[in-house]
Design an enzyme around this catalytic site. Structure first.
Site, PDB file in Angstrom:
ATOM      1  N   ASP A  85       0.855  -1.185   0.000  1.00  0.00           N
ATOM      2  CA  ASP A  85       0.000   0.000   0.000  1.00  0.00           C
ATOM      3  C   ASP A  85       0.893   1.238   0.000  1.00  0.00           C
ATOM      4  O   ASP A  85       1.673   1.437   0.929  1.00  0.00           O
ATOM      5  CB  ASP A  85      -0.926  -0.039   1.223  1.00  0.00           C
ATOM      6  CG  ASP A  85      -2.079   0.948   1.113  1.00  0.00           C
ATOM      7  OD1 ASP A  85      -1.960   1.942   0.368  1.00  0.00           O
ATOM      8  OD2 ASP A  85      -3.102   0.733   1.803  1.00  0.00           O
ATOM      9  N   ASP A  96      -3.273   7.310  -3.525  1.00  0.00           N
ATOM     10  CA  ASP A  96      -3.224   6.205  -2.558  1.00  0.00           C
ATOM     11  C   ASP A  96      -3.569   4.932  -3.344  1.00  0.00           C
ATOM     12  O   ASP A  96      -4.614   4.876  -3.998  1.00  0.00           O
ATOM     13  CB  ASP A  96      -4.257   6.498  -1.462  1.00  0.00           C
ATOM     14  CG  ASP A  96      -4.243   5.513  -0.308  1.00  0.00           C
ATOM     15  OD1 ASP A  96      -3.428   4.569  -0.324  1.00  0.00           O
ATOM     16  OD2 ASP A  96      -5.069   5.705   0.616  1.00  0.00           O
ATOM     17  N   HIS A 157     -11.900   6.058   1.545  1.00  0.00           N
ATOM     18  CA  HIS A 157     -11.969   7.368   2.198  1.00  0.00           C
ATOM     19  C   HIS A 157     -11.788   8.493   1.197  1.00  0.00           C
ATOM     20  O   HIS A 157     -11.102   8.340   0.186  1.00  0.00           O
ATOM     21  CB  HIS A 157     -10.880   7.472   3.269  1.00  0.00           C
ATOM     22  CG  HIS A 157      -9.538   6.999   2.793  1.00  0.00           C
ATOM     23  ND1 HIS A 157      -8.571   7.860   2.349  1.00  0.00           N
ATOM     24  CD2 HIS A 157      -9.018   5.750   2.630  1.00  0.00           C
ATOM     25  CE1 HIS A 157      -7.513   7.152   1.954  1.00  0.00           C
ATOM     26  NE2 HIS A 157      -7.752   5.874   2.107  1.00  0.00           N
ATOM     27  N   HIS A 165      -7.746  11.422   5.242  1.00  0.00           N
ATOM     28  CA  HIS A 165      -9.136  11.083   5.528  1.00  0.00           C
ATOM     29  C   HIS A 165      -9.986  12.343   5.563  1.00  0.00           C
ATOM     30  O   HIS A 165     -10.015  13.054   6.539  1.00  0.00           O
ATOM     31  CB  HIS A 165      -9.260  10.270   6.819  1.00  0.00           C
ATOM     32  CG  HIS A 165      -8.803   8.856   6.620  1.00  0.00           C
ATOM     33  ND1 HIS A 165      -9.649   7.873   6.178  1.00  0.00           N
ATOM     34  CD2 HIS A 165      -7.590   8.286   6.738  1.00  0.00           C
ATOM     35  CE1 HIS A 165      -8.978   6.744   6.052  1.00  0.00           C
ATOM     36  NE2 HIS A 165      -7.716   6.961   6.384  1.00  0.00           N
ATOM     37  N   GLU A 190     -11.031   1.073  -1.526  1.00  0.00           N
ATOM     38  CA  GLU A 190     -10.144  -0.041  -1.156  1.00  0.00           C
ATOM     39  C   GLU A 190     -10.858  -1.228  -0.524  1.00  0.00           C
ATOM     40  O   GLU A 190     -10.909  -1.362   0.684  1.00  0.00           O
ATOM     41  CB  GLU A 190      -8.997   0.439  -0.263  1.00  0.00           C
ATOM     42  CG  GLU A 190      -9.365   1.294   0.922  1.00  0.00           C
ATOM     43  CD  GLU A 190      -8.102   1.756   1.662  1.00  0.00           C
ATOM     44  OE1 GLU A 190      -7.181   0.946   1.870  1.00  0.00           O
ATOM     45  OE2 GLU A 190      -8.046   2.951   2.034  1.00  0.00           O
ATOM     46  N   GLU A 283      -6.623  -1.269  -4.195  1.00  0.00           N
ATOM     47  CA  GLU A 283      -6.982   0.146  -3.981  1.00  0.00           C
ATOM     48  C   GLU A 283      -6.548   1.025  -5.148  1.00  0.00           C
ATOM     49  O   GLU A 283      -5.450   0.874  -5.676  1.00  0.00           O
ATOM     50  CB  GLU A 283      -6.313   0.665  -2.699  1.00  0.00           C
ATOM     51  CG  GLU A 283      -6.636   2.129  -2.394  1.00  0.00           C
ATOM     52  CD  GLU A 283      -6.023   2.622  -1.083  1.00  0.00           C
ATOM     53  OE1 GLU A 283      -4.978   2.085  -0.682  1.00  0.00           O
ATOM     54  OE2 GLU A 283      -6.601   3.548  -0.490  1.00  0.00           O
TER      55      GLU A 283
HETATM   56 MN    MN Z   1      -3.750   2.822   0.827  1.00  0.00          MN
HETATM   57 MN    MN Z   2      -6.411   4.307   1.509  1.00  0.00          MN
END
Ligand code: MN
Ligand code: MN
Length: 298
Positions: A85, A96, A157, A165, A190, A283
């Site tokens: 990640d 992300d 998010h 976030h 994700e 994700e």
């Molecule tokens: Mn991530």
């Molecule tokens: Mn994330």
């Protein structure tokens, strides 16, 4: 969205894609986790970005929040289900992205396919006016098609500038209420899939932290550390590894715990599946457009 913000997102996404591919290639039986994390984070900087959070390398029943320590000696093994990640930011605009790799061949690939398929289904329906709980339902349905479960207490998010976030979450299950999605919003979607209970629990241990607020600290080490992380990482998470040169290991350990206890730092405890079953994750980060979305990490 302003042009500067858009261009930053696109570039952050390109860097994330490139380092993801290179990172996945490095993940092999016998390779050290620390080498892979260092390689990815150095490469992000070389390419003109900054890590938006420490590289998470979470194996098997660990779903998230593991990142190697500066003294980490752990290595990848045949059969490991590895979630990589990666977060990249440019001018605070964050991409992300996560993928799962199974080392060697294994039947566990179904888990990986379920998370990927759920992500694809979510991307297919996301657009202005859609509600976040509609996406959760699609994710849950897609994963259950594989006779697997989504992790119900992990979510996607909203992403805001310098903030991972942005207040709104995208559930991985059907929920009663949802928030409306608007054009120009940026979301990380994700899905996590598992053959276990479908929930994560917190381990005691934490390696990733985030500056929260100033607190009066009794020890000099805690004060030094707090000033350093506030100045260097501000609102974004950091790894123990990123502050390892500030003081000897045992002092760092104590200072981090003191700061967490005082509420100066937020603690990202390592998350593992409740029944210790394997977990897969997929994700992408998307910008919501008029008709749908643009996947900046795809
Ligand atoms: Mn991530
Ligand atoms: Mn994330």
């Amino acid at each position: 969205m302003e042009e500067k913000a858009y261009d930053s997102y696109i570039r952050a996404g390109e860097i994330a894609k490139q380092v993801m591919q290179e990172g996945l290639e490095k993940i092999r039986d016998g390779e050290e986790l620390l080498n892979v994390a260092d390689y990815i984070e150095n490469k992000i900087n070389e390419l003109g970005g900054k890590p938006a959070f420490p590289v998470n390398i979470s194996i098997n029943d660990i779903a998230a929040h593991y990142s190697p320590t500066a003294w980490d000696e752990s290595v990848f093994s045949e059969g490991d289900m590895v979630k990589l990640d990666i977060g990249v930011q440019i001018n605070g605009y964050i991409a992300d992205m996560a993928k799962t790799k199974v080392i060697g061949s294994s039947d566990d690939n179904e888990l990986m396919m379920a998370a990927e398929e759920a992500l694809k289904c979510a991307i297919d329906i996301i657009k202005p006016g859609v509600k976040t709980n509609e996406i959760g339902e699609v994710v849950e349905t897609a994963i259950k098609e594989f006779n697997l479960k989504p992790i119900e207490n992990l979510t996607g998010h909203k992403l805001d500038r310098f903030s991972l976030h942005g207040g709104i979450t995208i559930p991985n299950i059907r929920t009663r209420h949802g928030d409306t999605i608007y054009e120009g919003d940026v979301f990380a979607i994700e899905p996590f899939s598992t053959s276990g209970f479908g929930k994560v629990v917190e381990k005691q241990e934490a390696i990733i932290f985030k500056y929260m607020k100033d607190r009066p600290m009794r020890t000099r080490e805690a004060r030094i550390l707090l000033n350093y992380v506030k100045k260097n990482f501000s609102s974004l998470p950091f790894a123990e590894r990123w502050v390892a040169k500030l003081m000897p290991r045992h002092r760092l350990y104590i200072a981090l715990r003191q700061l967490s206890y005082a509420g100066a730092l937020y603690t990202y405890r390592i998350l593992r599946e409740k029944e210790r079953a394997k977990v897969a994750q997929a994700e992408h980060t998307v910008i919501i457009t008029g008709e749908g979305c643009e996947v900046i990490t795809g």
